[in-house]
Design an enzyme around this catalytic site. Structure first.
Site, short mmCIF file in Angstrom:
data_model
loop_
_atom_site.label_atom_id
_atom_site.label_comp_id
_atom_site.label_asym_id
_atom_site.label_seq_id
_atom_site.Cartn_x
_atom_site.Cartn_y
_atom_site.Cartn_z
CB CYS A 92 -0.08 -3.91 -5.53
SG CYS A 92 -1.12 -4.80 -6.72
CG HIS A 134 -0.30 -9.01 -2.71
ND1 HIS A 134 -0.11 -7.73 -2.24
CD2 HIS A 134 -0.46 -8.90 -4.06
CE1 HIS A 134 -0.17 -6.89 -3.27
NE2 HIS A 134 -0.36 -7.57 -4.38
CD GLU A 135 0.47 -11.96 -6.59
OE1 GLU A 135 -0.41 -11.65 -7.42
OE2 GLU A 135 1.38 -11.19 -6.29
CG HIS A 138 -4.29 -9.24 -7.24
ND1 HIS A 138 -4.64 -7.93 -7.52
CD2 HIS A 138 -2.99 -9.21 -6.83
CE1 HIS A 138 -3.59 -7.14 -7.29
NE2 HIS A 138 -2.58 -7.89 -6.86
NI NI Z 1 -0.76 -7.00 -6.38
#
Ligand code: NI
Length: 170
Positions: A92, A134-135, A138
């Site tokens: 990341c 993953h995004e 966030h």
């Molecule tokens: Ni990330």
């Protein structure tokens, strides 16, 4: 990692095709390109909106990464298509110098809007599905280390990938 803006729940976008939104996306694209990332979420540059970008074309830094179309995804909703979980390495841009072994749904459908407010959806699997998960994490204040189960597979790049190609950061 540790900045409270990375651990807040981001707000939905309610106005599309605005100068502010286009400026945010340009800033995100510049940041992702500068850092050679596979994806980026707005909270990673301190903006608490539900906006992510991602995409992998030919990247000399990650020759083994599967291609993913360059995408703007706003107000995303993810639906797993099956219970199957894959584990693989992630990095990341907000957790520099480290990689971890992270469980994710193998196959998902995601839907959302582009910067013009047009809705779209895709069914994807593998690396594409991993990057999107993953995004979108966030946007809910979740960084990948919070999903790791096997902490023997979380560490410094130099230790884990001394002689192997580094997995992409996102
Ligand atoms: Ni990330």
């Amino acid at each position: 990692m540790g900045d409270p803006r990375l651990h807040a729940v981001a707000s939905p976008v309610d106005a599309f095709d605005t100068p502010d939104l286009h400026a945010l996306l340009q800033d995100m694209r510049d940041t992702m390109a500068q850092l050679d990332g596979a994806g980026l979420a707005a909270p990673q540059i301190g903006v608490g909106l539900r906006v992510v970008i991602f995409g992998v074309t030919a990247n000399p830094r990650y020759p083994d990464a599967e291609p993913v179309p360059q995408t703007v995804l706003i107000n995303p909703v993810i639906t797993p298509l099956a219970a199957a979980i894959d584990e693989d390495w992630e990095g990341c841009l907000s957790v520099p110098g480290l990689r971890g072994w992270v469980p994710r749904y193998r196959a998902i459908r995601y839907r959302g809007m582009n910067e013009h407010g047009q809705a779209f959806e895709r069914s994807v699997e593998g690396f594409h599905a991993r990057v999107v998960q993953h995004e979108c994490d966030h946007l809910d204040g979740i960084l990948y280390p919070m999903r790791i189960r096997d902490f023997t597979r979380f560490g410094f790049n130099d230790a884990l990938f001394a002689e192997r190609e580094l997995p992409p950061e996102a």
